[in-house]
Design a protein around this motif. Sequence first.
Motif, PDB file in Angstrom:
ATOM      1  N   GLU A 186       0.807  -1.203   0.000  1.00 11.34           N
ATOM      2  CA  GLU A 186       0.000   0.000   0.000  1.00 11.34           C
ATOM      3  C   GLU A 186       0.852   1.271   0.000  1.00 11.34           C
ATOM      4  OE1 GLU A 186      -0.433  -1.625   4.334  1.00 11.34           O
ATOM      5  OE2 GLU A 186      -0.110  -2.441   2.349  1.00 11.34           O
ATOM      6  N   LEU A 187       0.367   2.266  -0.720  1.00  7.40           N
ATOM      7  CA  LEU A 187       0.951   3.602  -0.743  1.00  7.40           C
ATOM      8  C   LEU A 187      -0.099   4.544  -0.171  1.00  7.40           C
ATOM      9  CD1 LEU A 187       2.545   3.567  -4.305  1.00  7.40           C
ATOM     10  CD2 LEU A 187       3.707   3.262  -2.100  1.00  7.40           C
ATOM     11  N   PRO A 188       0.279   5.435   0.757  1.00  9.84           N
ATOM     12  CA  PRO A 188      -0.721   6.272   1.427  1.00  9.84           C
ATOM     13  C   PRO A 188      -1.136   7.490   0.607  1.00  9.84           C
ATOM     14  CG  PRO A 188       1.436   6.773   2.290  1.00  9.84           C
ATOM     15  CD  PRO A 188       1.617   5.622   1.319  1.00  9.84           C
ATOM     16  N   ASN A 189      -2.321   7.974   0.915  1.00  7.53           N
ATOM     17  CA  ASN A 189      -2.748   9.272   0.420  1.00  7.53           C
ATOM     18  C   ASN A 189      -2.057  10.357   1.239  1.00  7.53           C
ATOM     19  OD1 ASN A 189      -4.608   9.197  -1.808  1.00  7.53           O
ATOM     20  ND2 ASN A 189      -6.059   8.136  -0.459  1.00  7.53           N
ATOM     21  N   ASP A 190      -2.028  11.573   0.718  1.00 10.02           N
ATOM     22  CA  ASP A 190      -1.382  12.707   1.391  1.00 10.02           C
ATOM     23  C   ASP A 190      -2.348  13.341   2.388  1.00 10.02           C
ATOM     24  OD1 ASP A 190       0.149  14.857   2.186  1.00 10.02           O
ATOM     25  OD2 ASP A 190      -0.010  15.916   0.265  1.00 10.02           O
ATOM     26  N   LEU A 191      -2.548  12.649   3.498  1.00 12.63           N
ATOM     27  CA  LEU A 191      -3.446  13.169   4.527  1.00 12.63           C
ATOM     28  C   LEU A 191      -2.943  14.478   5.122  1.00 12.63           C
ATOM     29  CD1 LEU A 191      -4.511   9.837   6.205  1.00 12.63           C
ATOM     30  CD2 LEU A 191      -5.909  11.348   4.817  1.00 12.63           C
ATOM     31  N   PRO A 192      -1.654  14.604   5.438  1.00 17.97           N
ATOM     32  CA  PRO A 192      -1.200  15.907   5.959  1.00 17.97           C
ATOM     33  C   PRO A 192      -1.480  17.055   4.986  1.00 17.97           C
ATOM     34  CG  PRO A 192       0.446  14.229   6.397  1.00 17.97           C
ATOM     35  CD  PRO A 192      -0.585  13.611   5.479  1.00 17.97           C
ATOM     36  N   GLY A 193      -1.311  16.822   3.705  1.00 18.25           N
ATOM     37  CA  GLY A 193      -1.590  17.846   2.711  1.00 18.25           C
ATOM     38  C   GLY A 193      -3.056  18.233   2.673  1.00 18.25           C
ATOM     39  N   LEU A 194      -3.937  17.236   2.761  1.00 20.60           N
ATOM     40  CA  LEU A 194      -5.368  17.516   2.750  1.00 20.60           C
ATOM     41  C   LEU A 194      -5.774  18.294   3.997  1.00 20.60           C
ATOM     42  CD1 LEU A 194      -7.950  16.838   0.987  1.00 20.60           C
ATOM     43  CD2 LEU A 194      -8.440  15.159   2.768  1.00 20.60           C
ATOM     44  N   ILE A 195      -5.245  17.890   5.145  1.00 21.00           N
ATOM     45  CA  ILE A 195      -5.569  18.573   6.403  1.00 21.00           C
ATOM     46  C   ILE A 195      -5.079  20.023   6.348  1.00 21.00           C
ATOM     47  CG2 ILE A 195      -5.160  18.605   8.896  1.00 21.00           C
ATOM     48  CD1 ILE A 195      -6.987  16.300   7.890  1.00 21.00           C
ATOM     49  N   ALA A 196      -3.917  20.243   5.784  1.00 24.94           N
ATOM     50  CA  ALA A 196      -3.403  21.613   5.660  1.00 24.94           C
ATOM     51  C   ALA A 196      -4.321  22.452   4.771  1.00 24.94           C
ATOM     52  CB  ALA A 196      -1.983  21.591   5.097  1.00 24.94           C
ATOM     53  N   GLN A 197      -4.883  21.830   3.748  1.00 22.65           N
ATOM     54  CA  GLN A 197      -5.760  22.536   2.817  1.00 22.65           C
ATOM     55  C   GLN A 197      -7.140  22.803   3.426  1.00 22.65           C
ATOM     56  OE1 GLN A 197      -5.999  20.573  -0.976  1.00 22.65           O
ATOM     57  NE2 GLN A 197      -7.348  22.117  -1.841  1.00 22.65           N
ATOM     58  N   VAL A 249       1.780   4.394   8.895  1.00 16.17           N
ATOM     59  CA  VAL A 249       2.360   5.408   8.017  1.00 16.17           C
ATOM     60  C   VAL A 249       2.697   6.687   8.767  1.00 16.17           C
ATOM     61  CG1 VAL A 249       1.893   6.897   6.023  1.00 16.17           C
ATOM     62  CG2 VAL A 249       1.214   4.499   5.968  1.00 16.17           C
ATOM     63  N   PHE A 250       1.761   7.149   9.594  1.00 13.52           N
ATOM     64  CA  PHE A 250       1.913   8.463  10.211  1.00 13.52           C
ATOM     65  C   PHE A 250       2.307   8.407  11.676  1.00 13.52           C
ATOM     66  CE2 PHE A 250      -1.074   9.040   6.660  1.00 13.52           C
ATOM     67  CZ  PHE A 250      -0.345   9.955   5.919  1.00 13.52           C
ATOM     68  N   GLY A 251       2.324   7.217  12.270  1.00 15.94           N
ATOM     69  CA  GLY A 251       2.713   7.079  13.666  1.00 15.94           C
ATOM     70  C   GLY A 251       1.593   7.471  14.607  1.00 15.94           C
ATOM     71  N   SER A 252       1.840   7.271  15.877  1.00 15.53           N
ATOM     72  CA  SER A 252       0.808   7.548  16.876  1.00 15.53           C
ATOM     73  C   SER A 252       0.932   8.947  17.459  1.00 15.53           C
ATOM     74  CB  SER A 252       0.864   6.509  17.999  1.00 15.53           C
ATOM     75  OG  SER A 252       2.136   6.545  18.605  1.00 15.53           O
ATOM     76  N   ASP A 253       1.958   9.687  17.067  1.00 25.45           N
ATOM     77  CA  ASP A 253       2.078  11.048  17.592  1.00 25.45           C
ATOM     78  C   ASP A 253       1.060  11.960  16.907  1.00 25.45           C
ATOM     79  OD1 ASP A 253       3.103  11.376  15.082  1.00 25.45           O
ATOM     80  OD2 ASP A 253       5.008  12.221  15.729  1.00 25.45           O
ATOM     81  N   ARG A 254       1.060  13.187  17.271  1.00 27.23           N
ATOM     82  CA  ARG A 254       0.093  14.139  16.739  1.00 27.23           C
ATOM     83  C   ARG A 254       0.605  14.787  15.451  1.00 27.23           C
ATOM     84  NH1 ARG A 254      -4.776  13.038  18.039  1.00 27.23           N
ATOM     85  NH2 ARG A 254      -5.581  14.062  19.861  1.00 27.23           N
ATOM     86  N   VAL A 255       1.027  13.954  14.498  1.00 26.48           N
ATOM     87  CA  VAL A 255       1.579  14.454  13.243  1.00 26.48           C
ATOM     88  C   VAL A 255       0.591  15.366  12.514  1.00 26.48           C
ATOM     89  CG1 VAL A 255       0.887  12.510  11.795  1.00 26.48           C
ATOM     90  CG2 VAL A 255       2.924  13.794  11.224  1.00 26.48           C
ATOM     91  N   LEU A 256      -0.666  15.155  12.736  1.00 26.93           N
ATOM     92  CA  LEU A 256      -1.677  15.984  12.081  1.00 26.93           C
ATOM     93  C   LEU A 256      -2.272  17.009  13.040  1.00 26.93           C
ATOM     94  CD1 LEU A 256      -3.447  13.294   9.886  1.00 26.93           C
ATOM     95  CD2 LEU A 256      -1.708  14.934   9.222  1.00 26.93           C
ATOM     96  N   GLY A 257      -1.506  17.444  14.006  1.00 26.15           N
ATOM     97  CA  GLY A 257      -1.964  18.482  14.922  1.00 26.15           C
ATOM     98  C   GLY A 257      -2.908  17.947  15.971  1.00 26.15           C
TER      99      GLY A 257
END
Length: 167
Positions: free
Chosen positions: A91-102, A123-131
């Motif tokens: 699997e290859l991930p979608n750009d969730l950080p990019g979408l959240i920023a938008q 893919v993104f880990g358990s930290d708050r990578v997306l704020g």
Amino acid sequence: MRVHSFPPVIDERARVLVLGSMPGTASLEKHQYYGHPRNYFWPVLYGLFDRTPDAGYENRLAFAQSHRFALWDVIASCEREGSLDVNIKGELPNDLPGLIAQYPGIRCLAFNGSKAHDTFLKVFGSDRVLGSIDRLKLPSTSPVPTPRMRNAADRMEVWRAVLPFIG
């Protein structure tokens, strides 16, 4: 066979981003999120508002968006035969950080099942990578019954957890 997810269904009203893993075969053939006629997603979403799903797909999307829901998948593409998540490989991930920023109005990531949630963590880990966005791991709306989730009503009760985020 390599399969690809759909573009996100989202606008500036969105507060809850529902994330699946990868659309199943019926959904891919119809080019529709949750396109399998037995999938519980649309009955659950509409049921949260005491409504019956509209017949047309475009109307369903409009309903979701008018209630501040967005739809996408954690996985952009993968190798998979059939529809089962257990068959997903490479699997290859979608750009969730990019979408959240938008779309900074997103308050909650609602994972539709374990595979979406587990892939996100991988893919993104358990930290708050997306704020400071909240995350809800919800039961899959797949029609496959589990010991705790037998039908749409069972799922709807758990999915009610998304409601505080759309206000």
